[in-house]
Design a protein around this motif. Structure first.
Motif, mmCIF file in Angstrom:
data_model
loop_
_atom_site.group_PDB
_atom_site.id
_atom_site.type_symbol
_atom_site.label_atom_id
_atom_site.label_comp_id
_atom_site.label_asym_id
_atom_site.label_seq_id
_atom_site.Cartn_x
_atom_site.Cartn_y
_atom_site.Cartn_z
ATOM 1 N N ARG A 56 -15.510 16.941 -6.818
ATOM 2 C CA ARG A 56 -15.056 17.591 -8.053
ATOM 3 C C ARG A 56 -14.216 16.695 -8.955
ATOM 4 O O ARG A 56 -13.826 17.100 -10.043
ATOM 5 N N GLU A 57 -13.893 15.512 -8.477
ATOM 6 C CA GLU A 57 -13.054 14.635 -9.285
ATOM 7 C C GLU A 57 -13.425 13.171 -9.031
ATOM 8 O O GLU A 57 -14.043 12.865 -8.018
ATOM 9 N N PRO A 58 -13.059 12.301 -9.967
ATOM 10 C CA PRO A 58 -13.309 10.883 -9.742
ATOM 11 C C PRO A 58 -12.489 10.394 -8.544
ATOM 12 O O PRO A 58 -11.377 10.887 -8.306
ATOM 13 N N PHE A 63 -12.230 -0.069 1.064
ATOM 14 C CA PHE A 63 -12.626 -0.411 2.431
ATOM 15 C C PHE A 63 -12.221 -1.856 2.698
ATOM 16 O O PHE A 63 -12.817 -2.777 2.129
ATOM 17 N N GLY A 64 -11.193 -2.039 3.520
ATOM 18 C CA GLY A 64 -10.756 -3.393 3.867
ATOM 19 C C GLY A 64 -11.565 -3.909 5.048
ATOM 20 O O GLY A 64 -11.782 -3.183 6.017
ATOM 21 N N ARG A 65 -12.014 -5.143 4.961
ATOM 22 C CA ARG A 65 -12.804 -5.723 6.067
ATOM 23 C C ARG A 65 -11.926 -5.861 7.306
ATOM 24 O O ARG A 65 -10.797 -6.326 7.239
ATOM 25 N N GLY A 66 -12.453 -5.399 8.427
ATOM 26 C CA GLY A 66 -11.722 -5.471 9.684
ATOM 27 C C GLY A 66 -10.671 -4.389 9.844
ATOM 28 O O GLY A 66 -10.003 -4.316 10.871
ATOM 29 N N GLN A 67 -10.519 -3.538 8.843
ATOM 30 C CA GLN A 67 -9.486 -2.501 8.856
ATOM 31 C C GLN A 67 -9.993 -1.228 9.521
ATOM 32 O O GLN A 67 -11.134 -0.826 9.305
ATOM 33 N N TRP A 68 -9.142 -0.565 10.269
ATOM 34 C CA TRP A 68 -9.492 0.670 10.970
ATOM 35 C C TRP A 68 -9.161 1.917 10.153
ATOM 36 O O TRP A 68 -8.900 2.971 10.695
ATOM 37 N N PHE A 69 -9.150 1.799 8.844
ATOM 38 C CA PHE A 69 -9.003 2.968 7.969
ATOM 39 C C PHE A 69 -9.576 2.624 6.601
ATOM 40 O O PHE A 69 -9.737 1.451 6.256
ATOM 41 N N ASN A 70 -9.926 3.665 5.854
ATOM 42 C CA ASN A 70 -10.327 3.489 4.462
ATOM 43 C C ASN A 70 -9.624 4.563 3.646
ATOM 44 O O ASN A 70 -9.169 5.565 4.197
ATOM 45 N N THR A 71 -9.490 4.310 2.366
ATOM 46 C CA THR A 71 -8.777 5.268 1.517
ATOM 47 C C THR A 71 -9.679 5.780 0.405
ATOM 48 O O THR A 71 -10.447 5.024 -0.188
ATOM 49 N N ILE A 72 -9.559 7.058 0.157
ATOM 50 C CA ILE A 72 -10.232 7.690 -0.974
ATOM 51 C C ILE A 72 -9.118 8.276 -1.834
ATOM 52 O O ILE A 72 -8.404 9.176 -1.399
ATOM 53 N N ALA A 73 -8.952 7.716 -3.029
ATOM 54 C CA ALA A 73 -7.923 8.193 -3.952
ATOM 55 C C ALA A 73 -8.596 9.105 -4.962
ATOM 56 O O ALA A 73 -9.434 8.664 -5.752
ATOM 57 N N MET A 74 -8.269 10.382 -4.898
ATOM 58 C CA MET A 74 -8.878 11.387 -5.776
ATOM 59 C C MET A 74 -7.975 11.635 -6.981
ATOM 60 O O MET A 74 -6.796 11.965 -6.813
ATOM 61 N N ILE A 75 -8.553 11.454 -8.162
ATOM 62 C CA ILE A 75 -7.785 11.571 -9.397
ATOM 63 C C ILE A 75 -7.909 13.003 -9.918
ATOM 64 O O ILE A 75 -8.967 13.412 -10.381
ATOM 65 N N ARG A 76 -6.810 13.731 -9.798
ATOM 66 C CA ARG A 76 -6.791 15.131 -10.229
ATOM 67 C C ARG A 76 -5.807 15.306 -11.384
ATOM 68 O O ARG A 76 -4.992 14.426 -11.650
ATOM 69 N N ASP A 77 -5.881 16.456 -12.028
ATOM 70 C CA ASP A 77 -5.006 16.728 -13.176
ATOM 71 C C ASP A 77 -3.523 16.643 -12.822
ATOM 72 O O ASP A 77 -2.711 16.229 -13.643
#
Length: 175
Positions: A56-58, A63-77
């Motif tokens: 529902r939002e941008p 994704f960092g290489r070799g990293q055991w996590f990734n981030t999704i930053a959701m841009i909301r109002d």
């Protein structure tokens, strides 16, 4: 080969190699030896049970290489929300980025407060799928690393990071 402005598919799996979730189209904004940064908006997501929905939002995905996590930053109002998936380092082949989702997630609110989600799911799956001790250690270390990065305002949590990449997304989208 993926380059800025091209689209990739993002797929996550579970430890037993079963399909978990896929995001149809994520635009590559930046790719290097250390990181892949992508963006999507109103993209179709397919779940393991076949259910489909649209975001529902941008979102800016890091994704960092070799990293055991990734981030999704959701841009909301009302601000930027982060959803950090704890998972294996990603692999990238034939315009498909994939990783193993290890259940734990860190949800970060616009005020930078956070909550660690799905501890119960992690506990159940770790027994059910026999997560090896080294994987258990990596997952726990990754959750701590996300919190550390958040407190230090590193990577996707750095002020202006999401806004800068979102501007880049809008420029590439309009080309």
């Amino acid at each position: 080969m993926a380059s800025p402005g091209t689209y990739i598919r993002v797929e996550s799996y579970k430890h037993d190699k079963s399909f978990h979730r896929a995001w149809d189209k994520t635009m590559v904004l930046h790719i290097s030896d250390s990181v892949l940064i992508g963006a999507n908006d109103n993209v179709r997501v397919t779940e393991a049970d076949g259910r489909e929905w649209r975001t529902r939002e941008p979102a800016i995905c890091t994704f960092g290489r070799g990293q055991w996590f990734n981030t999704i930053a959701m841009i909301r109002d009302d601000g930027i929300y982060y959803y950090c998936n704890i998972g294996s380092p990603f692999s990238f082949r034939h315009d498909v980025l994939s990783y193993i989702d290890y259940d734990l997630d860190v949800k970060v609110y616009p005020d930078m407060s956070y909550v660690i989600l799905d501890k119960e799911e992690f506990s159940v799956h770790s027994k059910l799928m026999h997560y090896p001790p080294d994987v258990m250690a990596q997952v726990n270390r990754a959750a701590e690393e996300v919190v550390g990065w958040l407190q230090e305002k590193r990577g996707a949590f750095h002020p202006g990071f999401v806004e800068r990449w979102y501007e880049r997304f809008l420029i590439l989208q309009n080309k």
